[in-house]
Design a protein around this motif. Structure first.
Motif, mmCIF file in Angstrom:
data_model
loop_
_atom_site.group_PDB
_atom_site.id
_atom_site.type_symbol
_atom_site.label_atom_id
_atom_site.label_comp_id
_atom_site.label_asym_id
_atom_site.label_seq_id
_atom_site.Cartn_x
_atom_site.Cartn_y
_atom_site.Cartn_z
ATOM 1 N N MET A 64 -6.305 -52.452 -69.269
ATOM 2 C CA MET A 64 -7.548 -53.260 -68.785
ATOM 3 C C MET A 64 -8.792 -52.810 -69.526
ATOM 4 N N VAL A 65 -9.097 -51.330 -69.283
ATOM 5 C CA VAL A 65 -10.383 -51.062 -69.766
ATOM 6 C C VAL A 65 -10.170 -49.550 -70.598
ATOM 7 N N ALA A 66 -11.130 -48.916 -70.921
ATOM 8 C CA ALA A 66 -10.806 -47.888 -71.873
ATOM 9 C C ALA A 66 -11.366 -46.641 -71.124
ATOM 10 N N ASP A 67 -11.521 -46.775 -69.769
ATOM 11 C CA ASP A 67 -11.961 -45.800 -68.749
ATOM 12 C C ASP A 67 -10.928 -44.564 -68.733
ATOM 13 N N THR A 68 -9.608 -45.015 -68.500
ATOM 14 C CA THR A 68 -8.591 -44.145 -68.444
ATOM 15 C C THR A 68 -8.374 -43.087 -69.534
ATOM 16 N N PRO A 69 -8.111 -43.473 -70.824
ATOM 17 C CA PRO A 69 -8.222 -42.654 -71.858
ATOM 18 C C PRO A 69 -9.527 -41.600 -71.946
ATOM 19 N N ILE A 70 -10.633 -42.043 -71.372
ATOM 20 C CA ILE A 70 -11.877 -41.277 -71.469
ATOM 21 C C ILE A 70 -11.679 -40.212 -70.327
ATOM 22 N N ILE A 71 -11.047 -40.593 -69.096
ATOM 23 C CA ILE A 71 -10.928 -39.601 -67.924
ATOM 24 C C ILE A 71 -9.906 -38.427 -68.467
ATOM 25 N N SER A 72 -8.873 -39.148 -69.208
ATOM 26 C CA SER A 72 -7.658 -38.172 -69.615
ATOM 27 C C SER A 72 -8.341 -37.028 -70.156
ATOM 28 N N THR A 73 -9.278 -36.928 -70.748
ATOM 29 C CA THR A 73 -9.920 -35.287 -71.521
ATOM 30 C C THR A 73 -10.099 -34.620 -70.601
ATOM 31 N N THR A 74 -10.321 -35.090 -69.217
ATOM 32 C CA THR A 74 -10.893 -33.887 -68.194
ATOM 33 C C THR A 74 -9.673 -33.550 -67.281
ATOM 34 N N VAL A 75 -8.487 -34.122 -67.456
ATOM 35 C CA VAL A 75 -7.595 -33.828 -66.441
ATOM 36 C C VAL A 75 -6.346 -33.211 -67.109
ATOM 37 N N THR A 108 8.188 -54.478 -69.720
ATOM 38 C CA THR A 108 8.554 -52.960 -70.509
ATOM 39 C C THR A 108 7.613 -53.070 -71.579
ATOM 40 N N SER A 109 6.983 -54.055 -72.247
ATOM 41 C CA SER A 109 6.232 -54.045 -73.129
ATOM 42 C C SER A 109 4.720 -53.407 -73.071
ATOM 43 N N SER A 110 4.467 -53.834 -71.734
ATOM 44 C CA SER A 110 3.104 -53.233 -71.066
ATOM 45 C C SER A 110 3.468 -51.705 -70.979
ATOM 46 N N PHE A 111 4.507 -51.264 -70.257
ATOM 47 C CA PHE A 111 4.759 -49.842 -70.073
ATOM 48 C C PHE A 111 4.682 -49.275 -71.205
ATOM 49 N N ALA A 112 5.383 -49.705 -72.350
ATOM 50 C CA ALA A 112 5.312 -48.943 -73.556
ATOM 51 C C ALA A 112 3.933 -48.617 -74.259
ATOM 52 N N ALA A 113 3.391 -49.872 -74.231
ATOM 53 C CA ALA A 113 1.765 -49.840 -74.699
ATOM 54 C C ALA A 113 0.930 -48.612 -73.882
ATOM 55 N N THR A 114 1.130 -48.567 -72.642
ATOM 56 C CA THR A 114 0.625 -47.688 -71.817
ATOM 57 C C THR A 114 1.064 -46.325 -72.171
ATOM 58 N N ILE A 115 2.271 -46.026 -72.225
ATOM 59 C CA ILE A 115 2.622 -44.583 -72.548
ATOM 60 C C ILE A 115 2.204 -44.286 -74.168
ATOM 61 N N GLU A 116 2.087 -45.174 -75.144
ATOM 62 C CA GLU A 116 1.659 -44.954 -76.250
ATOM 63 C C GLU A 116 0.041 -44.488 -76.152
ATOM 64 N N THR A 117 -0.444 -45.315 -75.468
ATOM 65 C CA THR A 117 -2.018 -45.278 -75.298
ATOM 66 C C THR A 117 -2.127 -43.771 -74.691
ATOM 67 N N LEU A 118 -1.756 -43.389 -73.668
ATOM 68 C CA LEU A 118 -1.686 -41.963 -73.242
ATOM 69 C C LEU A 118 -1.506 -40.981 -74.207
ATOM 70 N N HIS A 119 -0.314 -41.180 -74.773
ATOM 71 C CA HIS A 119 -0.003 -40.067 -75.817
ATOM 72 C C HIS A 119 -0.846 -39.776 -76.940
ATOM 73 N N ASN A 120 -1.468 -41.049 -77.125
ATOM 74 C CA ASN A 120 -2.516 -41.039 -78.314
ATOM 75 C C ASN A 120 -3.939 -39.962 -77.750
ATOM 76 N N SER A 121 -4.035 -40.199 -76.477
ATOM 77 C CA SER A 121 -5.218 -39.575 -76.000
ATOM 78 C C SER A 121 -5.140 -38.196 -75.534
ATOM 79 N N GLY A 122 -3.489 -37.522 -75.981
ATOM 80 C CA GLY A 122 -3.400 -36.266 -76.047
ATOM 81 C C GLY A 122 -3.052 -35.921 -74.697
ATOM 82 N N ILE A 123 -2.869 -36.474 -73.746
ATOM 83 C CA ILE A 123 -2.494 -35.854 -72.183
ATOM 84 C C ILE A 123 -1.062 -36.139 -72.083
ATOM 85 N N GLU A 124 -0.571 -35.065 -71.281
ATOM 86 C CA GLU A 124 0.724 -35.120 -70.814
ATOM 87 C C GLU A 124 1.002 -35.887 -69.764
#
Length: 512
Positions: free
Chosen positions: A411-422, A436-452
């Motif tokens: 929805m917004v870019a807030d979560t990838p921003i916060i991911s750098t602090t956790v 499934t497509s939404s879930f796949a996009a979510t996984i890819e976004t978090l992986h791109n943010s470098g968070i486990e």
């Protein structure tokens, strides 16, 4: 068991679970089509069939039958079959038997032995028997009469020509006089040949089953939601921390901290299982700061993170929850004694604010909450500030576990921003609506943010039927805790004791 056998076993269980999930459709459609075939068959006119069998046996000479006689009889039977359905002969039968109609007449021939089968079909079962018998007997007389007429014609022609040696021709005609025999009397049929009710019902059920299975796979593919934990593991390589089954308002309030209010319920046990799995998942990285998010809104992440915090606090650890959703905050609704007047937005926008001034104690031992505070006009900028990193660092020093509730990833870019602090992320998916497509996009976004990603919590799962559901063991998992929830006895609450009324126990078991 090798890998291929394991995959086949998983697919087989998946198909069983899918069939059971749509059992109502697989039962309904064959039943409807079977009943439709039954009523359709009963509306059709019943057709009866009678059969008369004539043996064709013509001999050229002597008492024994030779091969040439069989050939002659076989050819003769085909000629007779044509004569049987000719209009001149049928008019004779109708006139002699005084029949208003003869029905449908079909003949078939057989070479060895030479037979003529006469089939008469009509809606009147008495008529078909009488007509078949009349045709067979009349045809025998008809053939004899034709042969006698032919003999008389030959003799008259020979006399007119002055010929005396016509005996051989006459003998050939005489041998055909007794060439037809009715093998057995024709009986009146008792059952119709059409419609075949049993066959039609079977055909209707088969069509219903085929349509039901086709619709099952079609609906399943169209829904394409994240419902199977095996798919999450195999397709996306993300562990499943646990599953929370859908509950109704009759069981618990949506805003209740069920782990605190109903610690013996199946839902509380589910969160305890998630707590254990999270501990194992984060043991290697020694992570203690987790963000929780979901692909879209309405997945229930705030409710789950609050209950998970209670489950963690019950082990003696100190937990703090940050409401990092500065757009649509909801964490404050889960705890009754806190407000959203002062919170994270105050701390991030005011350099003089302290952590102690924004953190609030809850009515649950071991849990503190930092609400979102007033909704700011620039949430992304505040979350991406140095103050955000500082407040997380302070919380890590004061608490054993830090949980940050974040907005939906897509929805917004807030979560990838916060991911750098956790340290790690926990994803919550709605098994009924998360694509499934939404879930796949979510996984890819978090992986791109470098968070486990620590794992996925599957929320709002449907209750499995007959012990089957979302992968091996999960049906048993639900049924065990459902039993525990229904029949556990709370000594402090006498009303929670199970009833000894046999009828009520039977109803409760039947309604599972």
């Amino acid at each position: 068991m090798n890998i291929n056998q394991q995959e086949q076993s998983i697919d087989f269980k998946k198909y069983i679970a899918l069939a059971i999930s749509y059992a109502w459709l697989i039962i309904l459609l064959p039943t409807v089509f079977g009943l439709a075939a039954y009523f359709y068959s009963n509306q059709q006119t019943k057709i009866y069939e009678a059969r008369a069998t004539l043996l064709v046996e013509q001999r050229t000479s002597g008492l024994s039958t030779s091969v040439s006689d069989y050939n002659l009889s076989s050819r003769l039977s085909k000629t007779y079959a044509t004569l049987l359905t000719a209009e001149p002969f049928l008019d004779i039968v109708k006139e002699q038997g005084d029949f208003s109609r003869l029905g449908r007449i079909v003949t078939r021939t057989q070479e060895n032995p030479p037979l003529i089968e006469i089939y008469v079909r009509d809606s009147n079962r008495v008529l078909v028997g009488e007509v078949a018998n009349a045709i067979a007997l009349s045809f025998i007389d008809y053939v004899i009469e034709r042969r006698l007429t032919e003999i008389a014609r030959l003799q008259a022609a020979a006399s007119a020509q002055g010929l005396t040696d016509v005996q051989s021709l006459v003998n050939a005609q005489f041998t055909a006089l007794d060439s037809l025999y009715l093998l057995e009397p024709v009986s009146t049929p008792t059952t119709p040949i059409s419609p075949d009710v049993q066959q039609n019902i079977t055909f209707g059920i088969m069509i219903g089953l085929a349509l039901a299975f086709g619709l099952t796979f079609l609906i399943s593919n169209l829904r394409d939601t994240v419902r199977n934990p095996d798919d999450i593991r195999s397709k996306f390589g993300v562990p499943v921390l646990g599953m929370v089954f859908e509950w109704s308002s009759k069981e618990v309030d949506e805003n209740d901290l069920i782990v605190d209010t109903s610690p013996k319920s199946s839902f509380a046990e589910a969160f305890k299982q998630i707590r254990t799995n999270l501990q194992f998942s984060s043991s290697k990285s020694q992570g203690k700061v987790f963000l929780t998010s979901s692909p879209g809104p309405g997945d229930g992440k705030s409710t789950l993170i609050s209950n998970l915090a209670v489950a963690i606090a019950q082990t003696g650890k100190k937990v703090v929850i940050f409401d990092g959703d500065l757009r649509r905050p909801t964490v404050h609704r889960r705890f009754k004694n806190i407000s959203r007047d002062i919170g994270l937005s105050n701390y991030l926008s005011d350099n003089t604010a302290t952590f102690d001034s924004v953190v609030q104690n809850t009515n649950v031992n071991g849990i503190d909450v930092v609400t979102s505070g007033p909704i700011p006009p620039n949430p992304s900028e505040l979350l991406d500030s140095q103050r955000m990193k500082e407040v997380i660092t302070i919380a890590k020093e004061k608490y054993d576990i830090v949980l940050v509730d974040c907005p939906p990833v897509l929805m917004v870019a807030d979560t990838p921003i916060i991911s750098t602090t956790v340290d790690m992320a926990i994803l919550v998916v709605d098994s009924f609506s998360t694509k499934t497509s939404s879930f796949a996009a979510t996984i890819e976004t978090l992986h791109n943010s470098g968070i486990e990603i620590a794992g996925v919590i599957m929320n709002k799962l449907k209750k499995p039927k007959f012990g089957y559901g979302y992968g091996y063991g999960y049906g048993y998992y639900y049924n065990y805790y459902y039993y525990n929830y229904k029949y556990s006895v709370d000594d402090t609450n006498p009303e929670s004791k199970p009833s000894k009324n046999p009828l009520r126990i039977f109803k409760s078991i039947f309604n599972r």
